[in-house]
Motif scaffolding. Structure first.
Motif, mmCIF file in Angstrom:
data_model
loop_
_atom_site.group_PDB
_atom_site.id
_atom_site.type_symbol
_atom_site.label_atom_id
_atom_site.label_comp_id
_atom_site.label_asym_id
_atom_site.label_seq_id
_atom_site.Cartn_x
_atom_site.Cartn_y
_atom_site.Cartn_z
ATOM 1 N N VAL A 183 29.265 -16.049 7.366
ATOM 2 C CA VAL A 183 28.111 -15.369 6.785
ATOM 3 C C VAL A 183 27.603 -16.207 5.615
ATOM 4 O O VAL A 183 28.354 -16.983 5.011
ATOM 5 N N ARG A 184 26.333 -16.033 5.307
ATOM 6 C CA ARG A 184 25.735 -16.702 4.151
ATOM 7 C C ARG A 184 25.255 -15.654 3.164
ATOM 8 O O ARG A 184 24.491 -14.733 3.529
ATOM 9 N N GLU A 231 45.099 -13.225 8.525
ATOM 10 C CA GLU A 231 43.665 -13.351 8.314
ATOM 11 C C GLU A 231 43.381 -14.215 7.081
ATOM 12 O O GLU A 231 44.257 -14.439 6.240
ATOM 13 N N GLY A 232 42.153 -14.663 6.978
ATOM 14 C CA GLY A 232 41.758 -15.470 5.830
ATOM 15 C C GLY A 232 40.273 -15.368 5.577
ATOM 16 O O GLY A 232 39.472 -15.387 6.521
ATOM 17 N N LEU A 233 39.893 -15.241 4.305
ATOM 18 C CA LEU A 233 38.490 -15.158 3.896
ATOM 19 C C LEU A 233 38.263 -16.261 2.864
ATOM 20 O O LEU A 233 38.876 -16.244 1.796
ATOM 21 N N VAL A 255 30.608 -18.168 3.756
ATOM 22 C CA VAL A 255 31.936 -17.557 3.782
ATOM 23 C C VAL A 255 32.428 -17.507 5.227
ATOM 24 O O VAL A 255 31.697 -17.073 6.125
ATOM 25 N N ASN A 256 33.651 -17.971 5.451
ATOM 26 C CA ASN A 256 34.273 -17.938 6.778
ATOM 27 C C ASN A 256 35.404 -16.912 6.779
ATOM 28 O O ASN A 256 36.275 -16.941 5.915
ATOM 29 N N PHE A 257 35.369 -16.015 7.739
ATOM 30 C CA PHE A 257 36.409 -14.999 7.911
ATOM 31 C C PHE A 257 37.126 -15.261 9.216
ATOM 32 O O PHE A 257 36.512 -15.248 10.280
ATOM 33 N N ALA A 270 31.376 -5.865 9.590
ATOM 34 C CA ALA A 270 31.289 -4.694 8.722
ATOM 35 C C ALA A 270 32.270 -4.804 7.560
ATOM 36 O O ALA A 270 31.951 -4.433 6.415
ATOM 37 N N HIS A 271 33.466 -5.319 7.836
ATOM 38 C CA HIS A 271 34.466 -5.477 6.780
ATOM 39 C C HIS A 271 33.982 -6.446 5.704
ATOM 40 O O HIS A 271 34.079 -6.160 4.507
ATOM 41 N N VAL A 272 33.455 -7.578 6.129
ATOM 42 C CA VAL A 272 32.997 -8.573 5.152
ATOM 43 C C VAL A 272 31.799 -8.042 4.370
ATOM 44 O O VAL A 272 31.712 -8.205 3.145
#
Length: 373
Positions: A183-184, A231-233, A255-257, A270-272
């Motif tokens: 996401v940006r 997981e990783g954000l 951002v990379n999830f 939705a979480h991010v």
């Protein structure tokens, strides 16, 4: 055209495949060689060529079907084709582009297809019907991926009880895969001279809140079918600024999830978004999803997959990265990654694989695929 001997030592076959340069979108020569070898050195397969994708399958009426899938392309060559071999026997190491990712896996699949189906030399019989898929353009944009094209144009070829993708895993089953989402977050402001900064609105400063969320984030660990996914954000890119004396009017952070396969893409998104909702709702940043791919559940409870785990002496772990197993999982087919080579060496100038590990993976899959006759 290079002649491949599918019945040779799979380490020798690996070397022969590496010596056929096959950078993404230039796979014709290797597809030609694979197709010709399958037609001339296997028995009982229906063989189809479509573009630079080579497909083969048996129709023996077995109770289950196993797919062996591998991509034929590599990243650009880095002065490492043809291959270089050092040592001998179980101490031999093969250096070269694609040795790990994933011509050694392809070599194992081709070797098994020839030595397990040709009646003059085989002392085993297939316990499962077998489908082989060798495809192009895995290393570049997803829209070119040959397996993705097959899923759209020839979906029946992706039907099976379990799929094995020959990605490098060090000879250990890596089940399923994580999903990935990018996401940006974009911040807007008002440009001004930095000597009169009070006349502007600094867009970069507005990213402080989202960056603090990332720094404080505690990722989940999820256990599915005995596999732990972490997981990783992460912020993977940040940009902004006009000049050394200008208050910037725009900035963004990408951002990379990497999410466990118990979430789908919508749930991950939705979480991010929820994490950054205070800044989005306050109008400090906008939220745009720029890329997403679903994960794949391991599916190790499926009988055909459980048999594979047993053949591997119970050695398995979660796959953290995203691979094409996701394309099978989307069709309800349990899928694992299993191939020779250290994945940390993929794409490197000094990419290399141990010949002994190539043979070990071939022996493991032979046990899984065969019944004594």
């Amino acid at each position: 055209m290079t002649d491949l001997d599918l019945r040779s030592d799979p380490a020798d076959l690996t070397a022969a495949l590496v010596d056929i340069a096959s950078v993404s979108r230039d796979e014709t020569a290797i597809a030609d060689a694979v197709e010709t070898a399958l037609r001339n050195q296997t028995d009982g397969f229906e063989i189809v060529r479509t573009g630079n994708r080579v497909l083969a399958r048996t129709q023996l009426g077995r109770d289950s079907r196993v797919i062996l899938a591998g991509h034929l392309d590599t990243v650009p060559i880095a002065d490492n084709v043809p291959c270089r071999r050092e040592g001998a026997g179980d101490d031999e190491i093969i250096h070269g582009c694609g040795t790990v990712d994933m011509k050694s896996g392809d070599a194992v699949f081709l070797h098994l297809a020839a030595t397990m189906t040709y009646p003059d030399i085989s002392d085993t019989d297939l316990a499962h019907d077998l489908t082989l898929i060798f495809y192009d353009c895995e290393e570049i944009e997803a829209r070119y991926n040959g397996l993705g094209i097959l899923a759209e144009e020839m979906p029946d070829w992706l039907t099976a009880d379990v799929a094995i993708l020959g990605e490098p895993t060090g000879g250990i089953i890596e089940a399923g895969c994580q999903g990935t989402l990018r996401v940006r977050l974009t911040a807007s402001g008002v440009r001004a001279h930095s000597a009169r900064s009070w006349l502007g609105d600094n867009a970069i400063h507005k990213l402080a809140g989202p960056l603090s969320v990332l720094a404080d984030y505690s990722p989940r660990r999820v256990v599915i079918d005995g596999c732990e996914y972490r997981e990783g954000l992460s912020a993977v890119r940040i940009d902004g600024g006009v000049a050394g004396n200008v208050v910037p009017d725009e900035a963004f952070v990408d951002v990379n999830f990497r999410f466990a396969p118990d979430r789908d893409v919508d749930a991950a998104t939705a979480h991010v978004r929820e994490l950054f909702a205070p800044f989005i709702d306050a109008g400090e940043v906008t939220f745009t999803r720029t890329d997403a791919a679903p994960g794949a559940l391991p599916g190790l409870a499926h009988p055909a997959a459980a048999e594979l785990v047993a053949a591997a002496d119970g050695r398995f772990r979660a796959k953290y990265g995203w691979t094409d197993v996701s394309r099978f999982a989307a069709r309800g087919v349990p899928a694992v990654n299993l191939g020779p080579g250290d994945p940390n060496l993929a794409h490197k100038r000094d990419e290399r694989v141990e010949s002994a590990q190539i043979r070990e993976v071939a022996d493991l899959l032979r046990r899984y695929l065969s019944v004594e006759v």
